[in-house]
Structures are given as structure tokens and as C-alpha cells.
Design a protein around this motif. Structure first.
Motif, PDB file in Angstrom:
ATOM      1  N   TYR A   1     -15.667  -9.446  33.076  1.00 56.01           N
ATOM      2  CA  TYR A   1     -16.598  -9.959  34.082  1.00 56.01           C
ATOM      3  C   TYR A   1     -17.022  -8.800  34.972  1.00 56.01           C
ATOM      4  CZ  TYR A   1     -18.417 -12.426  38.160  1.00 56.01           C
ATOM      5  OH  TYR A   1     -19.221 -12.859  39.182  1.00 56.01           O
ATOM      6  N   GLU A   2     -18.283  -8.833  35.423  1.00 52.88           N
ATOM      7  CA  GLU A   2     -18.755  -7.790  36.331  1.00 52.88           C
ATOM      8  C   GLU A   2     -19.939  -8.302  37.134  1.00 52.88           C
ATOM      9  OE1 GLU A   2     -20.052  -3.046  36.303  1.00 52.88           O
ATOM     10  OE2 GLU A   2     -20.035  -4.189  34.419  1.00 52.88           O
ATOM     11  N   ASP A   3     -19.949  -7.986  38.431  1.00 61.68           N
ATOM     12  CA  ASP A   3     -21.119  -8.217  39.265  1.00 61.68           C
ATOM     13  C   ASP A   3     -21.249  -7.039  40.219  1.00 61.68           C
ATOM     14  OD1 ASP A   3     -19.297  -8.659  41.351  1.00 61.68           O
ATOM     15  OD2 ASP A   3     -19.436 -10.836  41.222  1.00 61.68           O
ATOM     16  N   GLU A   4     -22.016  -7.199  41.289  1.00 61.12           N
ATOM     17  CA  GLU A   4     -22.256  -6.067  42.183  1.00 61.12           C
ATOM     18  C   GLU A   4     -21.059  -5.757  43.083  1.00 61.12           C
ATOM     19  OE1 GLU A   4     -23.451  -9.778  44.319  1.00 61.12           O
ATOM     20  OE2 GLU A   4     -23.696  -8.946  42.303  1.00 61.12           O
ATOM     21  N   MET A   5     -20.045  -6.640  43.102  1.00 56.04           N
ATOM     22  CA  MET A   5     -18.922  -6.445  44.013  1.00 56.04           C
ATOM     23  C   MET A   5     -17.596  -6.164  43.309  1.00 56.04           C
ATOM     24  SD  MET A   5     -19.676  -9.234  47.018  1.00 56.04           S
ATOM     25  CE  MET A   5     -18.722  -8.318  48.214  1.00 56.04           C
ATOM     26  N   ILE A   6     -17.394  -6.744  42.136  1.00 55.33           N
ATOM     27  CA  ILE A   6     -16.122  -6.561  41.437  1.00 55.33           C
ATOM     28  C   ILE A   6     -16.347  -6.350  39.950  1.00 55.33           C
ATOM     29  CG2 ILE A   6     -14.890  -8.032  43.090  1.00 55.33           C
ATOM     30  CD1 ILE A   6     -14.756 -10.170  40.864  1.00 55.33           C
ATOM     31  N   ILE A   7     -15.306  -5.875  39.287  1.00 59.15           N
ATOM     32  CA  ILE A   7     -15.296  -5.769  37.834  1.00 59.15           C
ATOM     33  C   ILE A   7     -13.909  -6.175  37.347  1.00 59.15           C
ATOM     34  CG2 ILE A   7     -14.713  -3.295  37.953  1.00 59.15           C
ATOM     35  CD1 ILE A   7     -16.188  -2.959  35.264  1.00 59.15           C
ATOM     36  N   VAL A   8     -13.861  -6.971  36.282  1.00 59.69           N
ATOM     37  CA  VAL A   8     -12.597  -7.406  35.683  1.00 59.69           C
ATOM     38  C   VAL A   8     -12.533  -6.840  34.274  1.00 59.69           C
ATOM     39  CG1 VAL A   8     -11.144  -9.358  35.026  1.00 59.69           C
ATOM     40  CG2 VAL A   8     -12.625  -9.530  37.042  1.00 59.69           C
ATOM     41  N   VAL A   9     -11.477  -6.099  33.980  1.00 59.27           N
ATOM     42  CA  VAL A   9     -11.343  -5.482  32.659  1.00 59.27           C
ATOM     43  C   VAL A   9     -10.012  -5.889  32.031  1.00 59.27           C
ATOM     44  CG1 VAL A   9     -12.767  -3.505  33.291  1.00 59.27           C
ATOM     45  CG2 VAL A   9     -10.293  -3.377  33.586  1.00 59.27           C
ATOM     46  N   ASN A  10      -9.985  -5.867  30.712  1.00 62.31           N
ATOM     47  CA  ASN A  10      -8.759  -6.152  29.971  1.00 62.31           C
ATOM     48  C   ASN A  10      -8.088  -4.819  29.652  1.00 62.31           C
ATOM     49  OD1 ASN A  10      -6.739  -7.363  28.524  1.00 62.31           O
ATOM     50  ND2 ASN A  10      -8.000  -7.855  26.749  1.00 62.31           N
ATOM     51  N   LYS A  11      -7.069  -4.478  30.432  1.00 66.18           N
ATOM     52  CA  LYS A  11      -6.372  -3.202  30.243  1.00 66.18           C
ATOM     53  C   LYS A  11      -5.514  -3.252  28.983  1.00 66.18           C
ATOM     54  CE  LYS A  11      -2.419  -1.908  32.005  1.00 66.18           C
ATOM     55  NZ  LYS A  11      -1.779  -1.190  30.877  1.00 66.18           N
ATOM     56  N   PRO A  12      -5.666  -2.282  28.094  1.00 68.00           N
ATOM     57  CA  PRO A  12      -4.822  -2.281  26.894  1.00 68.00           C
ATOM     58  C   PRO A  12      -3.420  -1.769  27.194  1.00 68.00           C
ATOM     59  CG  PRO A  12      -6.244  -0.360  26.887  1.00 68.00           C
ATOM     60  CD  PRO A  12      -6.649  -1.186  28.092  1.00 68.00           C
ATOM     61  N   ALA A  13      -2.465  -2.164  26.379  1.00 68.29           N
ATOM     62  CA  ALA A  13      -1.114  -1.614  26.485  1.00 68.29           C
ATOM     63  C   ALA A  13      -1.180  -0.118  26.209  1.00 68.29           C
ATOM     64  CB  ALA A  13      -0.191  -2.298  25.483  1.00 68.29           C
ATOM     65  N   GLY A  14      -0.407   0.648  26.958  1.00 68.58           N
ATOM     66  CA  GLY A  14      -0.384   2.094  26.775  1.00 68.58           C
ATOM     67  C   GLY A  14      -1.244   2.852  27.766  1.00 68.58           C
ATOM     68  N   MET A  15      -2.090   2.144  28.518  1.00 66.03           N
ATOM     69  CA  MET A  15      -2.951   2.799  29.508  1.00 66.03           C
ATOM     70  C   MET A  15      -2.349   2.654  30.903  1.00 66.03           C
ATOM     71  SD  MET A  15      -6.937   2.042  30.594  1.00 66.03           S
ATOM     72  CE  MET A  15      -7.747   3.124  29.402  1.00 66.03           C
ATOM     73  N   VAL A  16      -2.264   3.774  31.631  1.00 63.79           N
ATOM     74  CA  VAL A  16      -1.794   3.768  33.012  1.00 63.79           C
ATOM     75  C   VAL A  16      -2.955   3.369  33.918  1.00 63.79           C
ATOM     76  CG1 VAL A  16      -0.857   5.216  34.862  1.00 63.79           C
ATOM     77  CG2 VAL A  16      -0.065   5.519  32.517  1.00 63.79           C
ATOM     78  N   VAL A  17      -2.667   2.652  35.001  1.00 60.71           N
ATOM     79  CA  VAL A  17      -3.731   2.145  35.865  1.00 60.71           C
ATOM     80  C   VAL A  17      -4.392   3.257  36.674  1.00 60.71           C
ATOM     81  CG1 VAL A  17      -4.242   0.648  37.839  1.00 60.71           C
ATOM     82  CG2 VAL A  17      -2.787  -0.181  35.994  1.00 60.71           C
ATOM     83  N   HIS A  18      -3.600   4.166  37.247  1.00 61.91           N
ATOM     84  CA  HIS A  18      -4.186   5.239  38.052  1.00 61.91           C
ATOM     85  C   HIS A  18      -3.364   6.515  37.888  1.00 61.91           C
ATOM     86  CE1 HIS A  18      -0.940   4.827  40.965  1.00 61.91           C
ATOM     87  NE2 HIS A  18      -1.170   3.532  40.997  1.00 61.91           N
ATOM     88  N   PRO A  19      -3.935   7.678  38.196  1.00 56.30           N
ATOM     89  CA  PRO A  19      -3.196   8.935  38.037  1.00 56.30           C
ATOM     90  C   PRO A  19      -1.906   8.951  38.841  1.00 56.30           C
ATOM     91  CG  PRO A  19      -5.529   9.380  38.369  1.00 56.30           C
ATOM     92  CD  PRO A  19      -5.325   7.907  38.634  1.00 56.30           C
ATOM     93  N   ALA A  20      -0.885   9.554  38.244  1.00 59.30           N
ATOM     94  CA  ALA A  20       0.413   9.715  38.901  1.00 59.30           C
ATOM     95  C   ALA A  20       1.129  10.851  38.190  1.00 59.30           C
ATOM     96  CB  ALA A  20       1.219   8.420  38.826  1.00 59.30           C
ATOM     97  N   ALA A  21       2.312  11.175  38.661  1.00 57.34           N
ATOM     98  CA  ALA A  21       3.084  12.252  38.041  1.00 57.34           C
ATOM     99  C   ALA A  21       3.280  11.969  36.557  1.00 57.34           C
ATOM    100  CB  ALA A  21       4.434  12.384  38.736  1.00 57.34           C
ATOM    101  N   GLY A  22       2.904  12.920  35.719  1.00 59.39           N
ATOM    102  CA  GLY A  22       3.034  12.757  34.275  1.00 59.39           C
ATOM    103  C   GLY A  22       1.831  12.111  33.621  1.00 59.39           C
ATOM    104  N   ASN A  23       0.942  11.529  34.420  1.00 58.78           N
ATOM    105  CA  ASN A  23      -0.272  10.890  33.888  1.00 58.78           C
ATOM    106  C   ASN A  23      -1.459  11.255  34.781  1.00 58.78           C
ATOM    107  OD1 ASN A  23       0.777   8.918  31.656  1.00 58.78           O
ATOM    108  ND2 ASN A  23       2.133   8.592  33.400  1.00 58.78           N
ATOM    109  N   PRO A  24      -1.918  12.503  34.712  1.00 57.33           N
ATOM    110  CA  PRO A  24      -2.977  12.948  35.622  1.00 57.33           C
ATOM    111  C   PRO A  24      -4.368  12.443  35.267  1.00 57.33           C
ATOM    112  CG  PRO A  24      -2.404  14.704  34.102  1.00 57.33           C
ATOM    113  CD  PRO A  24      -1.426  13.593  33.845  1.00 57.33           C
TER     114      PRO A  24
END
Length: 280
Positions: A84-107
Motif C-alpha cells: 500500500y502507498e499514498d502521499e503520507m505512508i508506504i507499507v511494504v512486505n519485508k523479506p526474511a534476511g533483510m535488516v530494517v535499518h543500518p546498524a553495526a555489521g549491516n551498514p
């Protein structure tokens, strides 16, 4: 930057330095202790030690805790499964194996990197590491993630999560044929006493956690569950189910089961009490 000191008591005499520090309330695992020792951030009696050094009664261990280096999310052309997507939000189906945001070890190669490329502009409330990110899922969990494109949407969505107006349901495939069709697990969850990377129901400083489960389908050697968590403790579902003897498929199993590849062993679906189209 913070410096702490520990004096070795008789009960810890003869213990390795890395084991000693990992057991303290430092938030460091043994591998992280090894890193800070190699960086020169640990001293024993004012001298640089080896990570394997055996401590003696009366030794003074000095540990300097430096703030983590902040990563910056940059736009990367990574495919997204947009629900789903509009001008204010977006909803995505995150696959297994993907990190949500950069962190130590996953830049990089995270969901935040992909969202920046697709959306161009996202809410800045989450900062340079978590642009638009309102909530998270574990790396090995697939499921829906909602991100905010505007600061107004970010504030509104954050309030909904904080007030528990968003209902999150997880589908979990576990080893074994679970007895009963539904149940609940109410056990505290906290850091493991000796392995700081793990969570446990036997932690002395665990926080109350409640997990509700219901059987969706049985496969004999495995059971598919619908799971709802009433609290948001780290790895709560895995820890609670494991405490009952039901290991999540894709994790290290129980009773000699080997790890297997299960891309969607843990999936999440979120639904708000409010319409996604109305955020005011």
C-alpha cells in the motif's frame, strides 16, 4: 564516552577476561569484548591485556565504553514488495534476511536504503539511520512494515503503536505437534546471564511478557501458529515458544534438530484500529 571499573573478587579469580566482562552489566558479548580489547579500550591493572588473560583476585579491570559510530542510510536501488502507498505512508512486505535499518555489521542493503531510493523523501523524525521507520521486524522475520513519508504521519503512527492501537499477528512455523489448539505464555524475558546476545526466560532482570498462540495448521512434525504478543520484548516469540519446547523452524532447533532454511519461518501482519487513509 563512559569508563567503568570492576574489581575481581575471589569468586571470579582464574576467569578469562572476556568471560568476566561479558557477565557484567555492560551489554557486551564475548565477541564484542574481544573487539574492545583489540581497540585498546580495556586495561587490567592499567596495562593492556590479552582477551584470554586469566584474572586474579584484586585485579582492577578498566573498561571504556565509546558511543557507537552512527551509520547513515543512503538510497540504494533495492526491489520492494509494496502492499500500500499514498502521499503520507508506504507499507511494504519485508523479506526474511533483510535488516530494517543500518546498524553495526549491516551498514547498507537495508529496508531504509531501499525506501530512500523509492520514496525520495521520508519523515526525518527517525534521523539519518531510520528515515521514516516507525517500527521494526527482526532480520529473519518477513512481514509488513509501515513507514512514514511525512513528519505528521510519523508522529501519528508512533502514537498508535505506543497506545497499542496497532494489532500485530505473527505466523510461526515450529517443530513438533503442539498439544492443544490455543494457549498463552506469561514469562519474563531478559538478557541471558552469560551470553549477552541471547534472550532468556530465566534472566534475573527479565521484564514481564505475554504471548498468545493459536494453531492454524498441523503438519505432524511441525505446527503453524498464529501468534499475538501483548508485550514487545526482544525475540519474545522465539524465547517463549522455545521455553515450551517448540523451536522456531529456521532457528537452532531443539533435541538435536538441525538448522534448516525456512525463508518465511516467522511472518508478521499489522492492522491498525484506524484506516491507513486517515492519519489525522
Amino acid at each position: 564516552m563512559k569508563t567503568v571499573w570492576f574489581k575481581v573478587d575471589p569468586g571470579h579469580s582464574g576467569q578469562r577476561l572476556d568471560v568476566f566482562l561479558a557477565q557484567k552489566e555492560t551489554g557486551l558479548s564475548r565477541s564484542q569484548v574481544k573487539h574492545v580489547v583489540e581497540e585498546g579500550d580495556v586495561l587490567v591493572n592499567s596495562l593492556a591485556p590479552r582477551v584470554s588473560q586469566k584474572l586474579k583476585e584484586g585485579d582492577v579491570v578498566e573498561l571504556t565504553l565509546k558511543p557507537p559510530k552512527e551509520a547513515i542510510a543512503v538510497a540504494q536501488d533495492i526491489p520492494l514488495s509494496i502492499v500500500y502507498e499514498d502521499e503520507m505512508i508506504i507499507v511494504v512486505n519485508k523479506p526474511a534476511g533483510m535488516v530494517v535499518h543500518p546498524a553495526a555489521g549491516n551498514p547498507d542493503n537495508t529496508l531504509a536504503n531501499a525506501l530512500l531510493f523509492h520514496c525520495q523523501n521520508l519523515s526525518g523524525i527517525g534521523g539519518v539511520i531510520r528515515p521514516g521507520i516507525v517500527h521494526r521486524l527482526d532480520k529473519n522475520t518477513s512481514g509488513l512494515i509501515v513507514a512514514a513519508k511525512t513528519d505528521e504521519a510519523h508522529r501519528n503512527l508512533s502514537a498508535q503503536f505506543e497506545k497499542h492501537e496497532v494489532h500485530k499477528t505473527y505466523q510461526v512455523l515450529v517443530w513438533g505437534d503442539i498439544k492443544g489448539d490455543a494457549g498463552e505464555i506469561f514469562l519474563p524475558v531478559g538478557r541471558h546471564a552469560t551470553d549477552r546476545k541471547k534472550m532468556s526466560t530465566k534472566s534475573r532482570r527479565g521484564k514481564d511478557a505475554l504471548t498468545l498462540w493459536k494453531v492454524r495448521e498441523r503438519y505432524g512434525l511441525a505446527t503453524l501458529l498464529d501468534v499475538e504478543i501483548k508485550t514487545g520484548r526482544t525475540h519474545q516469540i522465539r524465547v517463549h515458544l522455545s521455553s515450551r519446547g517448540y523451536g522456531v523452524i529456521g532457528e537452532l532447533g531443539i533435541e538435536g534438530h538441525q538448522r534448516i532454511d525456512a525463508e518465511h519461518e516467522l511472518g508478521a501482519v499489522a492492522q491498525s484500529d484506524r484506516s491507513m487513509e486517515r492519519l489525522d
